[in-house]
Motif scaffolding. Structure first.
Motif, PDB file in Angstrom:
ATOM      1  N   ILE A  63       1.975   2.015  -5.142  1.00  0.00           N
ATOM      2  CA  ILE A  63       1.450   1.142  -6.473  1.00  0.00           C
ATOM      3  C   ILE A  63       0.733   1.669  -7.167  1.00  0.00           C
ATOM      4  O   ILE A  63       1.277   1.820  -8.670  1.00  0.00           O
ATOM      5  N   ALA A  74      -1.606  -2.552  -9.930  1.00  0.00           N
ATOM      6  CA  ALA A  74      -0.879  -3.703  -9.243  1.00  0.00           C
ATOM      7  C   ALA A  74      -1.257  -4.809 -10.874  1.00  0.00           C
ATOM      8  O   ALA A  74       0.310  -4.821 -11.136  1.00  0.00           O
ATOM      9  N   VAL A 128       3.629  -8.290  -7.915  1.00  0.00           N
ATOM     10  CA  VAL A 128       3.374  -6.876  -6.990  1.00  0.00           C
ATOM     11  C   VAL A 128       2.036  -7.120  -6.526  1.00  0.00           C
ATOM     12  O   VAL A 128       1.440  -8.302  -7.063  1.00  0.00           O
TER      13      VAL A 128
END
Lengths: 262, 262, 262
Positions: C131, C157, C168
């Motif tokens: 991420i 995120a 996310v």
């Protein structure tokens, strides 16, 4: 045409033949079910091998005892390997079986499967939607799931058997297996098997293998269906869900005895 | 040359090294065994990753601690990715191992494996038919099955070790591991393991990983063989067939202690 | 922004929706985890299908309820199939989820994932390193393993959620799920899950499926995370290692009841 019921004794003979003859099966199958397919054949003492390269596939199809063609994750390069293998198997006089996964709505596989049906498959195994689509009387299911019960596809299966020359197995709650003249009904199995990926695909590999065994092909294919449904029943009884079902199914195939089938 | 027996203590040290060093293994292996291979490495606390694209494979081979090349479902694009990875591993000084699945009769993989042998593999793991075919003294097995016992391939293994520079493991009822000068015998395992797809292929991944561990490479590879055969024995004792064997094997690797190996 | 804790009741509602709506999920995922991914969806009563060919992928993405894109074993032909599927899903108004496996250091997948993020994913699920790399604040992990705890990726995120429009999920010891405005924390799971290949990838498939369910997407994705971590906890308690964990996890998903979640 009223289907006859497959006898337990007939299935038991097929099981014995698997263990004696141990057919070597060239499996050109989809990405999702390769491990379970291989382990299913091994649990029956058959021998699996996957050889996808076009040139090697042709070499290997001539060496193996039977060939499986499963279009579940078909791509253009794989289709080339499959066609090469089909022609090599035919030239060597080796039987091959088709699993028309999700044929109907999806173009590459539908075109491929129709062409393959012209190439003298020994057997075809699919669910009702797939068999109906292949026989020209339906547009397929929803993904890999059938939208019809197997019963509704018997006529399509008989037509497909006659046009292709294959033994056609349409599987569902009851399986129907036909050579276009005679039709056998094979009860058994369990709904839990539909919640485990690859049970149908693995059955198609066993169907392909059964075509290399001695005896009546119609009975061999029906016997393959019954061996798998019987092992499935035993596995359901020994498991707590679809996860423990997988090892239990392979153990049941390994330990299956003729008494359970009869 | 009489093989020596691998000591349990030596295998125990290798096991300890797996758990301490946790090698990251780039696995370019066949379609059928990827899940079992990854889970086998994880059960030993090693770390698997599969990166097949040609450019990425070269990038990743330099980052990983070891590389596995298994030709079981070789295709031309994959061969390109494998060759790129081998060269990158060699340039980065990382060890790589070859599993010559079904080399002999099939053309693409046989040509590839012979070329790969020129590229300084750290280890080669195969059954007797494969090792003999690679050493030039046989035409391969029947599909993935060997037609010879491992004993018969010891001379071929020694020759292959000398010509390639690799530690060569020829596995069967007893495994023989040689660097061309010394040969170790590794007993153990169980015939049930031959009815589960991927036990040999997963062993090759463990062999590749073992080449990244400190110590004598010959002992590391033999230790890898013994760790797998010992876990296999424990798993057979805990299972009811080839289905329950798979989870039992991974559990046995996870829980394996040095006492069981010694 | 302090994350809120997901309520057990919310996760229970998501579970109920899975079983009622049974979304059909088109999974374009990596080679290693296909079987476990399919069986995970089936254990939740969702329906998986893998259709990789470029033309068929576009056809099927429009028919399915949701699409999963996982770049774990990306190759150029697969990337083409995935892009076709993403565009078809978008045109048909179907949600799709991205799993950016090992994005960061490896070129093909990193470029692909950045392009995909421009194409309105409904959800993105990855570990902290992935991420952060995707949000532009890191260079990725070591292979598939994260080098950072999930906590450290919360800011990344949130940024990624705002720039992509996706929900996310950054998963780790605690999972964090954000839509860029609200963030939910989902505790649970077990370290043993990191020693089983595909638990994260299967979660991404469940996340994709959850985007097809009615209700708040943020809660659906967080519920997907909690369903998987809860089943994981039950499976760890029922297993003896990472091998028996796999069947136990699928059984736990199958048998999961709202009481366990609440």
């Amino acid at each position: 045409m009223q289907p006859d019921l497959l006898c337990g004794n007939q299935a038991a003979t097929v099981l014995q033949h698997f263990r004696t003859h141990r057919p070597l099966v060239h499996c050109l199958t989809n990405d999702v079910v390769q491990t379970f397919t291989a382990n299913t054949l091994l649990a029956l003492r058959a021998s699996p091998a996957m050889v996808p390269d076009e040139q090697e596939a042709a070499q290997f199809a001539a060496l193996a005892d039977a060939l499986l063609i499963n279009v579940g994750t078909l791509t253009t390069p794989r289709a080339a390997g499959m066609m090469a293998a089909i022609h090599a198997a035919n030239n060597a006089g080796k039987p091959w079986a088709l699993d028309p996964v999700a044929v109907g709505a999806l173009q590459l596989r539908t075109t491929f499967a129709h062409q393959a049906c012209e190439l003298r498959p020994a057997a075809i195994r699919g669910n009702a939607s797939e068999i109906m689509a292949l026989a020209g009387s339906g547009t397929g299911g929803r993904g890999v799931d059938s939208l019809q019960p197997a019963e509704q596809a018997i006529d399509a299966a008989v037509r497909l058997a006659r046009s292709s020359g294959a033994v056609v197995a349409v599987t569902g709650e009851v399986d129907y297996v036909t050579d276009g003249e005679r039709t056998l009904a094979v009860p058994g199995g369990d709904v839990l098997m539909t919640y485990v990926v690859g049970t149908g695909c693995a059955l198609s590999a066993v169907v392909a293998a059964s075509c290399a065994l001695p005896g009546d092909r119609l009975v061999n294919v029906a016997g393959a269906c019954r061996i798998m449904s019987c092992a499935g029943e035993l596995a359901v009884a020994a498991s707590r869900g679809p996860g423990s079902f997988v090892p239990a199914m392979l153990d049941a195939l390994w330990n299956l005895n003729e008494g359970a089938l009869a």
